[in-house]
Design a protein around this motif. Structure first.
Motif, PDB file in Angstrom:
ATOM      1  N   VAL A  19       4.018  -0.789  -1.663  1.00 35.17           N
ATOM      2  CA  VAL A  19       2.612  -0.503  -1.976  1.00 35.17           C
ATOM      3  C   VAL A  19       2.491  -0.032  -3.416  1.00 35.17           C
ATOM      4  O   VAL A  19       1.640  -0.508  -4.171  1.00 35.17           O
ATOM      5  CB  VAL A  19       2.037   0.545  -0.990  1.00 35.17           C
ATOM      6  CG1 VAL A  19       0.679   1.046  -1.464  1.00 35.17           C
ATOM      7  CG2 VAL A  19       1.925  -0.037   0.409  1.00 35.17           C
ATOM      8  N   VAL A  20       3.358   0.885  -3.825  1.00 34.74           N
ATOM      9  CA  VAL A  20       3.321   1.394  -5.193  1.00 34.74           C
ATOM     10  C   VAL A  20       3.680   0.291  -6.181  1.00 34.74           C
ATOM     11  O   VAL A  20       3.005   0.104  -7.201  1.00 34.74           O
ATOM     12  CB  VAL A  20       4.275   2.601  -5.347  1.00 34.74           C
ATOM     13  CG1 VAL A  20       4.387   3.026  -6.797  1.00 34.74           C
ATOM     14  CG2 VAL A  20       3.795   3.753  -4.485  1.00 34.74           C
ATOM     15  N   TRP A  21       4.727  -0.459  -5.888  1.00 30.22           N
ATOM     16  CA  TRP A  21       5.204  -1.505  -6.791  1.00 30.22           C
ATOM     17  C   TRP A  21       4.156  -2.607  -6.964  1.00 30.22           C
ATOM     18  O   TRP A  21       3.917  -3.088  -8.064  1.00 30.22           O
ATOM     19  CB  TRP A  21       6.506  -2.078  -6.257  1.00 30.22           C
ATOM     20  CG  TRP A  21       7.272  -2.946  -7.223  1.00 30.22           C
ATOM     21  CD1 TRP A  21       7.016  -3.143  -8.550  1.00 30.22           C
ATOM     22  CD2 TRP A  21       8.419  -3.729  -6.916  1.00 30.22           C
ATOM     23  NE1 TRP A  21       7.946  -4.001  -9.084  1.00 30.22           N
ATOM     24  CE2 TRP A  21       8.823  -4.376  -8.099  1.00 30.22           C
ATOM     25  CE3 TRP A  21       9.148  -3.940  -5.757  1.00 30.22           C
ATOM     26  CZ2 TRP A  21       9.910  -5.229  -8.155  1.00 30.22           C
ATOM     27  CZ3 TRP A  21      10.239  -4.780  -5.812  1.00 30.22           C
ATOM     28  CH2 TRP A  21      10.618  -5.412  -7.000  1.00 30.22           C
ATOM     29  N   SER A  22       3.512  -3.002  -5.862  1.00 29.33           N
ATOM     30  CA  SER A  22       2.497  -4.056  -5.965  1.00 29.33           C
ATOM     31  C   SER A  22       1.281  -3.562  -6.730  1.00 29.33           C
ATOM     32  O   SER A  22       0.630  -4.338  -7.425  1.00 29.33           O
ATOM     33  CB  SER A  22       2.089  -4.553  -4.583  1.00 29.33           C
ATOM     34  OG  SER A  22       1.339  -3.574  -3.894  1.00 29.33           O
ATOM     35  N   PRO A  28       4.904 -11.262  -6.138  1.00 31.47           N
ATOM     36  CA  PRO A  28       3.948 -11.595  -5.066  1.00 31.47           C
ATOM     37  C   PRO A  28       4.376 -11.122  -3.669  1.00 31.47           C
ATOM     38  O   PRO A  28       3.534 -10.744  -2.858  1.00 31.47           O
ATOM     39  CB  PRO A  28       3.868 -13.120  -5.116  1.00 31.47           C
ATOM     40  CG  PRO A  28       4.255 -13.481  -6.501  1.00 31.47           C
ATOM     41  CD  PRO A  28       5.250 -12.449  -6.934  1.00 31.47           C
ATOM     42  N   TRP A  29       5.671 -11.136  -3.379  1.00 29.25           N
ATOM     43  CA  TRP A  29       6.102 -10.728  -2.042  1.00 29.25           C
ATOM     44  C   TRP A  29       5.818  -9.251  -1.779  1.00 29.25           C
ATOM     45  O   TRP A  29       5.620  -8.855  -0.631  1.00 29.25           O
ATOM     46  CB  TRP A  29       7.577 -11.052  -1.799  1.00 29.25           C
ATOM     47  CG  TRP A  29       8.547 -10.333  -2.691  1.00 29.25           C
ATOM     48  CD1 TRP A  29       9.052 -10.778  -3.868  1.00 29.25           C
ATOM     49  CD2 TRP A  29       9.132  -9.039  -2.470  1.00 29.25           C
ATOM     50  NE1 TRP A  29       9.917  -9.851  -4.398  1.00 29.25           N
ATOM     51  CE2 TRP A  29       9.980  -8.770  -3.557  1.00 29.25           C
ATOM     52  CE3 TRP A  29       9.022  -8.094  -1.458  1.00 29.25           C
ATOM     53  CZ2 TRP A  29      10.701  -7.582  -3.657  1.00 29.25           C
ATOM     54  CZ3 TRP A  29       9.747  -6.917  -1.561  1.00 29.25           C
ATOM     55  CH2 TRP A  29      10.572  -6.679  -2.647  1.00 29.25           C
ATOM     56  N   LYS A  32       2.413  -8.842  -0.188  1.00 27.02           N
ATOM     57  CA  LYS A  32       2.396  -9.169   1.243  1.00 27.02           C
ATOM     58  C   LYS A  32       2.954  -8.016   2.067  1.00 27.02           C
ATOM     59  O   LYS A  32       2.383  -7.639   3.094  1.00 27.02           O
ATOM     60  CB  LYS A  32       3.183 -10.448   1.498  1.00 27.02           C
ATOM     61  CG  LYS A  32       2.542 -11.666   0.873  1.00 27.02           C
ATOM     62  CD  LYS A  32       3.396 -12.903   1.025  1.00 27.02           C
ATOM     63  CE  LYS A  32       2.754 -14.063   0.280  1.00 27.02           C
ATOM     64  NZ  LYS A  32       3.611 -15.226   0.204  1.00 27.02           N
ATOM     65  N   VAL A  33       4.070  -7.458   1.614  1.00 27.51           N
ATOM     66  CA  VAL A  33       4.663  -6.328   2.338  1.00 27.51           C
ATOM     67  C   VAL A  33       3.724  -5.125   2.289  1.00 27.51           C
ATOM     68  O   VAL A  33       3.558  -4.413   3.285  1.00 27.51           O
ATOM     69  CB  VAL A  33       6.052  -5.973   1.752  1.00 27.51           C
ATOM     70  CG1 VAL A  33       6.609  -4.719   2.388  1.00 27.51           C
ATOM     71  CG2 VAL A  33       7.017  -7.138   1.932  1.00 27.51           C
ATOM     72  N   ALA A  34       3.070  -4.908   1.147  1.00 24.36           N
ATOM     73  CA  ALA A  34       2.127  -3.799   1.016  1.00 24.36           C
ATOM     74  C   ALA A  34       0.948  -3.978   1.963  1.00 24.36           C
ATOM     75  O   ALA A  34       0.494  -3.012   2.598  1.00 24.36           O
ATOM     76  CB  ALA A  34       1.641  -3.686  -0.424  1.00 24.36           C
ATOM     77  N   ALA A  35       0.445  -5.205   2.088  1.00 26.08           N
ATOM     78  CA  ALA A  35      -0.672  -5.464   2.996  1.00 26.08           C
ATOM     79  C   ALA A  35      -0.290  -5.179   4.441  1.00 26.08           C
ATOM     80  O   ALA A  35      -1.057  -4.567   5.193  1.00 26.08           O
ATOM     81  CB  ALA A  35      -1.149  -6.900   2.845  1.00 26.08           C
ATOM     82  N   VAL A  36       0.914  -5.590   4.823  1.00 21.19           N
ATOM     83  CA  VAL A  36       1.390  -5.326   6.190  1.00 21.19           C
ATOM     84  C   VAL A  36       1.559  -3.816   6.412  1.00 21.19           C
ATOM     85  O   VAL A  36       1.183  -3.276   7.455  1.00 21.19           O
ATOM     86  CB  VAL A  36       2.710  -6.079   6.456  1.00 21.19           C
ATOM     87  CG1 VAL A  36       3.351  -5.638   7.765  1.00 21.19           C
ATOM     88  CG2 VAL A  36       2.471  -7.576   6.456  1.00 21.19           C
TER      89      VAL A  36
END
Length: 61
Positions: A19-22, A28-29, A32-36
């Motif tokens: 979340v922090v990194w995005s 881009p990946w 997706k992990v942050a959204a989940v």
């Protein structure tokens, strides 16, 4: 049981890091992990409220 809890903790930390990194423009990946991760947090929060998990210190912001 302890290994399962450690696994959940590792996944939560990894998700928070994504979340922090995005948010800082990561690959881009990470988005997706942050959204989940954020969706899972919302589900946990809603389930906690529906189960009567209020302890009198909820702050609606």
């Amino acid at each position: 049981m302890v290994l399962m809890l450690i696994g959940v903790l590792v996944l939560a930390v990894f998700g928070c890091a994504c979340v922090v990194w995005s948010g800082r423009g990561g690959p881009p990946w990470t988005r997706k992990v942050a959204a989940v991760t954020l969706a899972a947090g919302t589900v946990v929060r809603v389930l906690g409220k529906s189960r009567g998990g209020s302890r009198g210190n909820d702050v609606d912001a």
